[in-house]
Design an enzyme around this catalytic site. Sequence first.
Site, PDB file in Angstrom:
ATOM      1  NE  ARG A  49      -3.969  -2.214   1.969  1.00 18.89           N
ATOM      2  CZ  ARG A  49      -5.028  -2.410   2.746  1.00 18.89           C
ATOM      3  NH1 ARG A  49      -5.255  -1.583   3.763  1.00 18.89           N
ATOM      4  NH2 ARG A  49      -5.859  -3.405   2.517  1.00 18.89           N
TER       5      ARG A  49
ATOM      6  CG  ASP B 267     -14.375   5.307   6.551  1.00 18.15           C
ATOM      7  OD1 ASP B 267     -14.923   4.233   6.883  1.00 18.15           O
ATOM      8  OD2 ASP B 267     -13.174   5.393   6.249  1.00 18.15           O
TER       9      ASP B 267
END
Length: 278
Positions: free
Chosen positions: A38, A147
């Site tokens: 990532r 979020d």
Amino acid sequence: MSAGDGLSTADHRRVSDYIGRVAGIQLPDYKRKLVEARLRKRMRATGHGDFSDYLNFALSPAGESVEQIMLVDALTTNKTDFFREPGHFQFLERYLRARLEKAPPDRPLRVWSAACSSGEEAYSLAILLSELALEFQRLEFRIEATDIAPSMLDKTRQGIYPEDRVTPVPLELRKRYFLRSRDPVKRLVRMGPALRSHLNVRPVNLISDDYGPDGHYDIIFCRNVMIYFNQTDRASIVQRMNRALVPGGLLFVGHSESIRSYQAGFISEEPAVYRKRD
């Protein structure tokens, strides 16, 4: 060290300490390959060819305004589905129906989809509540969809999903609430404007941000996220959500999660469903 080399122990510790501190997410050593993959995406996006150089930039004042947000976004795990763990939605429908049959609501229902990921949970709640509102016409509701990841909030606001993502939704409800793409090749559906109008989509960091006034929410869904936090952070989140709920309000957690160790102030209604003590 170039990007061709793996993420070093020291750099893994730097990034895991940072993510743990600001977002509460645990990234132990066995997740190093995941972290490395990532980070490479952010390195390509920012033009850095070396893990250490990238982290020096991202964790510096120069990276504070934008890149640190993108770093957290890259390292969060987002897995969700429409009507995931359907027993929760079945319980909620029974619970609300029983309440509505006793007395009409005197104010809009306030619901929080915490760690909403790409929005499927929040829209599932909007569908369920919209269906109840057809039967109980005085029912009004508002859903806070929050979020930590900007990319997930963008997806929630757009409300556009591949057709195969909405298969858990019964066909009758898809016809009522979804819009199909005019281009059949794309095979996309969009949440209809009525559903989208019920959502307030905004960023919230469950570790550091405010949860709003005490006794505000009737229902909180915080599912399959606390597994990424340590016990101290889990306890804090549960206690703060207890304060954010009205007396008798409901907290839903993931079936793989348990708040048994710190559920003071809650009564267990059924697996992974807790009611705030009156």
